[in-house]
Design an enzyme around this catalytic site. Structure first.
Site, mmCIF file in Angstrom:
data_model
loop_
_atom_site.group_PDB
_atom_site.id
_atom_site.type_symbol
_atom_site.label_atom_id
_atom_site.label_comp_id
_atom_site.label_asym_id
_atom_site.label_seq_id
_atom_site.Cartn_x
_atom_site.Cartn_y
_atom_site.Cartn_z
ATOM 1 N N ASP A 1 56.949 125.230 56.657
ATOM 2 C CA ASP A 1 56.279 124.593 55.529
ATOM 3 C C ASP A 1 54.775 124.481 55.701
ATOM 4 O O ASP A 1 54.276 124.190 56.783
ATOM 5 C CB ASP A 1 56.872 123.202 55.297
ATOM 6 C CG ASP A 1 58.268 123.288 54.687
ATOM 7 O OD1 ASP A 1 58.392 123.964 53.653
ATOM 8 O OD2 ASP A 1 59.201 122.728 55.265
ATOM 9 N N GLU B 1 66.989 121.499 44.483
ATOM 10 C CA GLU B 1 67.080 121.701 45.925
ATOM 11 C C GLU B 1 66.467 120.461 46.562
ATOM 12 O O GLU B 1 65.290 120.169 46.354
ATOM 13 C CB GLU B 1 66.273 122.962 46.247
ATOM 14 C CG GLU B 1 66.323 123.442 47.643
ATOM 15 C CD GLU B 1 65.331 124.609 47.835
ATOM 16 O OE1 GLU B 1 65.171 125.442 46.915
ATOM 17 O OE2 GLU B 1 64.714 124.652 48.897
#
Lengths: 267, 399
Positions: A61, A50
């Site tokens: 994140d 990914e």
């Protein structure tokens, strides 16, 4: 035609084991280092890659991926570099998806982005901040280009909503193991298994679990019930904390070996 | 109903607005939307908010005619809507009291907020103290350094202030960090967003709590001048004070609505925060609007002498009003704003916030354009006590 990613999940279903999917941002730890790191992950036996499209405002994140994105952005990573990385992973023979926040896609051009993902050998795109309500144009573009569109499902996703989200997915469903941002946790949340069970009730697609997975034990546990284990921050952390790139790559290999073993011990 | 009250798809203003957020937040946004809709239809809620404004905020805020200042604006009449006289010193209190009541309604005990200059952070901390809520404010570490006084105010009010050290270490990064907190603690926590940006329902909800400014001002100007103003002016960062004063005038087609963005060193220099004047369509912080961004869709850092306008996005309803032509947006440079700041101090005895000074600078130009018979309504959105150090540095005044 099935994407490489779909073929991989079909093959692993025959082998009765879960996939290990490794996340790294493009251009990290450096332009050349990125290729070396992806090569190491491929050699260790991860099943799919990914690639992160680094973004200035990554609200999903935690600090580790933020730090990696900052490094990557400072070295000038943009769409061109993301597609080059995609092409490189394709040459390594691994299925590859791109994970990106929505604005870079919209800026690049929605149809053009889907077309180029396919053209550079990518299987699909994970869009963590594209809600299904806003996904109409993207769904059409991805469908025309024959790539998978992968949405995240969270423990807070209601049963009523679950069906409409997974119906928009292809390739696999991304199950967020907990309520929170990316980054390693000491234990896998009990929410993860419940969520995977709920997704299975609504979809026959493979389900991969991400967020907070960093150890062989956690990979083993998740591989017992899910079709894929996604690891990002843990790989990035060893590269960030290494004294130099060479020693970082050695540590990366050690961790990848552990996780590769972990997903094979799950069932 | 107005043109922007009924977007064709819920949560959108034409092509703008919507929700671009992690799936984990959808449940909380749905809950907030439901609480907002039921509260707006609930007479008891409205009455409680009205009482708070009457007895705590100090509403209605007055209007003041700035006669000596207007001599520098081609002789146009200039009326100031005095949001600077509200408790905590700006329009921000209107929004936080509304959201605090909603927080209580949803049964949540903790609020989080982002702040740039500290005005919204102080307002949020104030509301949290009043309602007995735990309060955490995220503030860029650049801003905690520049606005130490407001950090102290928030702490005195019982809030925890968390300096954000990621990215540009300013307001945009404080929003990112607040959203990360919210994703993690969404069951117990309400995100008290400070402006008309962010994912639906925030742009609509914050507007509903700020539109009291324009509703009051419209009837005050009618009573005071016997007619509607020719133009309504407000500064624009995220755009909450502007949408607040514009909204009641949107159906009055002859009333010009003019938003003044922060032009920084000048829009041509690239060092500015004029999102509508110098930006392009994109998605930031959960909403589609105009954004300062590069060719890869990365957010470009904004620049303004005014910390409260120093934001690379703008509320989606402004993007809609911009494209439809119902409102006009212009950029005011740092220098223009500071000249207007000094002029208001010396002609009217009012120290404005540097944010609001952008609207005042716009009035100096627009007054000359519209002529001596015109009436301009200017939102004086905040007071300038917080800006004394910045102004002293700018004008080289020894303290």
């Amino acid at each position: 035609m099935a994407t490489s990613l779909e073929q991989m999940f079909a093959r692993l279903r025959m082998e009765d084991r879960a996939a290990l999917i490794a996340y790294l941002p493009a251009g990290f730890p450096s332009v050349n280092g990125s290729k070396k790191a992806l090569g190491v992950l491929a050699q260790a036996g991860v099943d799919a890659i990914e690639i992160g499209f680094p973004y200035s405002d990554p609200v999903m994140d935690g600090p580790i991926i933020q730090a990696a994105a900052d490094i990557s952005l400072k070295s000038g990573t943009g769409a061109k570099e993301v597609f080059e990385t995609l092409s490189y992973v394709n040459d390594l023979g691994l299925p590859c998806v791109v994970m990106t926040y929505w604005n870079p896609i919209e800026r690049y051009g929605i149809e053009r982005f889907a077309k180029d993902i396919s053209g550079f050998g990518g299987s699909g795109v994970i869009t963590p901040d594209l809600t299904i309500e806003e996904s109409g144009i993207w769904g059409g573009a991805a469908s025309i280009s024959g790539i998978n569109r992968i949405y995240v499902v969270a423990p807070s996703t209601s049963d009523k909503r679950m069906k409409s989200v997974v119906d928009q997915c292809s390739g696999f469903v991304y199950a967020a193991s907990l309520m929170g941002v990316t980054g390693g946790r000491a234990t896998v949340s009990t929410q993860a298994r419940e969520l995977v069970d709920r997704i299975r009730g609504a979809s026959s697609l493979p389900v991969a679990v991400g967020l907070g997975v960093s150890t062989r034990e956690q990979a083993r546990e998740i591989a017992g019930y899910a079709d894929g284990v996604i690891v990002g921050s843990a790989f990035i952390k060893v590269l960030l904390e290494a004294e130099d790139e060479a020693s970082g790559l050695i540590k990366l290999r050690e961790l990848a070996d552990q996780l590769v073993a972990g997903v094979r011990e799950g069932r | 109903m107005t043109i922007s009250d009924q977007p064709e798809i819920i949560g959108h203003f034409g092509p703008y607005g919507g929700r671009f957020v992690p799936e984990a937040l959808i449940g909380a946004l749905d809950e907030l939307e439901a609480a907002h809709i039921s509260a707006m239809a609930d007479a008891a809620f409205q009455s409680e908010l009205r009482d708070l404004h009457l007895t705590y905020t100090g509403r209605p805020s007055i209007i003041t005619e700035a006669k000596r200042f207007a001599e520098h604006a081609g002789g146009a009449r200039i009326l100031l809507k005095r949001e600077d006289l509200n408790h905590t010193g700006s329009h921000k209190i209107n929004n936080v009291l509304g959201q605090a009541l909603l927080t209580k309604r949803m049964g949540k005990k903790r609020i989080i907020a982002e702040t740039g200059a500290g005005q919204h952070g102080v307002a949020a901390a104030t509301a949290a103290a009043l309602f007995g809520l735990e309060c955490v404010v995220y503030m860029g570490s650049e801003d905690t350094r520049r606005q130490a006084l407001n950090v102290a105010r928030m702490k005195l009010l019982g809030a925890e202030v968390i300096p954000v050290t990621t990215g540009s270490r300013t307001l945009k990064d404080a929003v990112n960090e607040a959203m990360r907190d919210w994703v993690t603690n969404v069951d117990s926590t309400h995100y008290m967003l400070g402006t008309v940006a962010g994912p639906h329902p925030f742009p609509t909800m914050v507007r509903d709590f700020q539109k009291v400014i324009g509703e009051e001002a419209r009837s005050q100007v009618l009573e005071f001048a016997g007619r509607l103003p020719d133009a309504v002016l407000a500064c624009i960062g995220g755009g909450s004070n502007a949408i607040g004063i514009f909204h009641a005038f949107i159906p009055d087609k002859d009333v010009k609505l003019i938003g003044l963005e922060a032009g920084g060193d000048g829009v041509g220099t690239g060092r500015h925060a004029a999102t509508l004047t110098g930006g392009s369509v994109g998605v930031l912080h959960g909403t589609r609007s105009y954004v300062l961004q590069d060719e890869n869709g990365q957010t470009i850092e904004s620049h303004s002498i005014s910390a409260g306008l120093d934001y690379p996005g703008v509320g989606p309803e402004h993007a809609f009003l911009h494209d439809s032509g119902r409102a006009e947006y212009r950029a005011i440079t740092d220098d223009q704003a500071m000249q207007a700041f000094a002029l208001l101090c010396k002609t009217e005895g009012i120290i404005p916030a540097i944010e609001s000074a952008h609207a005042l600078a716009g009035a100096l130009d627009i007054g000359k354009e519209l002529g001596p018979d015109s009436i301009l309504l200017v939102n004086l959105s905040g007071r300038g006590d917080k800006d004394v150090q910045t102004a002293a540095d700018y004008f080289k005044i020894e303290l």
